[in-house]
Motif scaffolding. Structure first.
Motif, PDB file in Angstrom:
ATOM      1  N   THR A  99       0.829  -1.200   0.000  1.00 38.27           N
ATOM      2  CA  THR A  99       0.000   0.000   0.000  1.00 38.27           C
ATOM      3  C   THR A  99       0.865   1.251   0.000  1.00 38.27           C
ATOM      4  OG1 THR A  99      -1.816  -1.148   1.102  1.00 38.27           O
ATOM      5  CG2 THR A  99      -1.796   1.263   1.273  1.00 38.27           C
ATOM      6  N   VAL A 100       1.913   1.267   0.814  1.00 35.48           N
ATOM      7  CA  VAL A 100       2.842   2.398   0.826  1.00 35.48           C
ATOM      8  C   VAL A 100       3.500   2.522  -0.545  1.00 35.48           C
ATOM      9  CG1 VAL A 100       5.001   3.300   1.793  1.00 35.48           C
ATOM     10  CG2 VAL A 100       3.264   2.349   3.306  1.00 35.48           C
ATOM     11  N   GLY A 101       3.927   1.405  -1.106  1.00 40.25           N
ATOM     12  CA  GLY A 101       4.558   1.418  -2.421  1.00 40.25           C
ATOM     13  C   GLY A 101       3.640   1.966  -3.492  1.00 40.25           C
ATOM     14  N   LEU A 102       2.391   1.536  -3.484  1.00 37.88           N
ATOM     15  CA  LEU A 102       1.432   2.036  -4.474  1.00 37.88           C
ATOM     16  C   LEU A 102       1.170   3.527  -4.304  1.00 37.88           C
ATOM     17  CD1 LEU A 102      -1.095  -0.928  -4.664  1.00 37.88           C
ATOM     18  CD2 LEU A 102       0.525  -0.174  -6.425  1.00 37.88           C
ATOM     19  N   THR A 103       1.153   3.993  -3.072  1.00 37.81           N
ATOM     20  CA  THR A 103       1.007   5.425  -2.823  1.00 37.81           C
ATOM     21  C   THR A 103       2.173   6.187  -3.442  1.00 37.81           C
ATOM     22  OG1 THR A 103      -0.216   5.057  -0.765  1.00 37.81           O
ATOM     23  CG2 THR A 103       0.875   7.202  -1.015  1.00 37.81           C
ATOM     24  N   LEU A 104       3.389   5.659  -3.268  1.00 35.07           N
ATOM     25  CA  LEU A 104       4.571   6.308  -3.837  1.00 35.07           C
ATOM     26  C   LEU A 104       4.541   6.281  -5.361  1.00 35.07           C
ATOM     27  CD1 LEU A 104       7.286   5.027  -1.352  1.00 35.07           C
ATOM     28  CD2 LEU A 104       6.466   7.371  -1.604  1.00 35.07           C
ATOM     29  N   VAL A 105       4.101   5.170  -5.953  1.00 33.52           N
ATOM     30  CA  VAL A 105       3.993   5.094  -7.417  1.00 33.52           C
ATOM     31  C   VAL A 105       2.981   6.118  -7.917  1.00 33.52           C
ATOM     32  CG1 VAL A 105       3.216   3.677  -9.366  1.00 33.52           C
ATOM     33  CG2 VAL A 105       4.751   2.698  -7.650  1.00 33.52           C
ATOM     34  N   GLU A 106       1.836   6.180  -7.262  1.00 30.71           N
ATOM     35  CA  GLU A 106       0.802   7.139  -7.657  1.00 30.71           C
ATOM     36  C   GLU A 106       1.318   8.575  -7.560  1.00 30.71           C
ATOM     37  OE1 GLU A 106      -3.823   8.316  -6.560  1.00 30.71           O
ATOM     38  OE2 GLU A 106      -2.693   7.030  -5.198  1.00 30.71           O
ATOM     39  N   ASP A 107       1.980   8.891  -6.461  1.00 30.91           N
ATOM     40  CA  ASP A 107       2.524  10.236  -6.288  1.00 30.91           C
ATOM     41  C   ASP A 107       3.608  10.527  -7.323  1.00 30.91           C
ATOM     42  OD1 ASP A 107       0.805  10.683  -4.185  1.00 30.91           O
ATOM     43  OD2 ASP A 107       2.314  10.399  -2.624  1.00 30.91           O
TER      44      ASP A 107
END
Length: 102
Positions: free
Chosen positions: A60-68
């Motif tokens: 979830t943290v990783g996906l947040t970083l990818v999205e950002d």
């Protein structure tokens, strides 16, 4: 660690930095809890359940970083030039592929 930035750059995750840091501290506590479970000879399935929870939390943290990254860095590069945009898309795609590997 990436070297694709300058000191003065504002990263795409800047607006979510505090929330990400909180989430990572929570995950760190979960990992310590898993280590404690192993030390205490906790039932295997219970340890695996906690490992799964930590894995999902990190994803979830990783996906947040990818999205950002896509919403900020890729967009900014694409506005700068098609070549820079293509390079950032390739970079983001590679990072997402690493994130999705099991």
């Amino acid at each position: 660690m990436s070297t694709h930035h300058q000191e003065a750059d504002v990263h795409g995750y800047a607006k979510d930095k505090e929330a990400i840091a909180r989430r990572l501290r929570r995950i760190e506590g979960q990992v310590r809890g898993i280590a404690r479970m192993v030390d205490e000879d906790t039932y295997c399935i219970d340890v695996l359940t906690q490992i799964s929870a930590v894995t999902k939390a990190l994803q979830t943290v990783g996906l947040t970083l990818v999205e950002d990254h896509v919403g900020h860095c890729v967009v900014q590069a694409a506005q700068s030039s098609p070549e820079e945009g293509e390079a950032k898309v390739a970079e983001a795609t590679t990072a997402a592929a690493r994130l999705l590997r099991v």
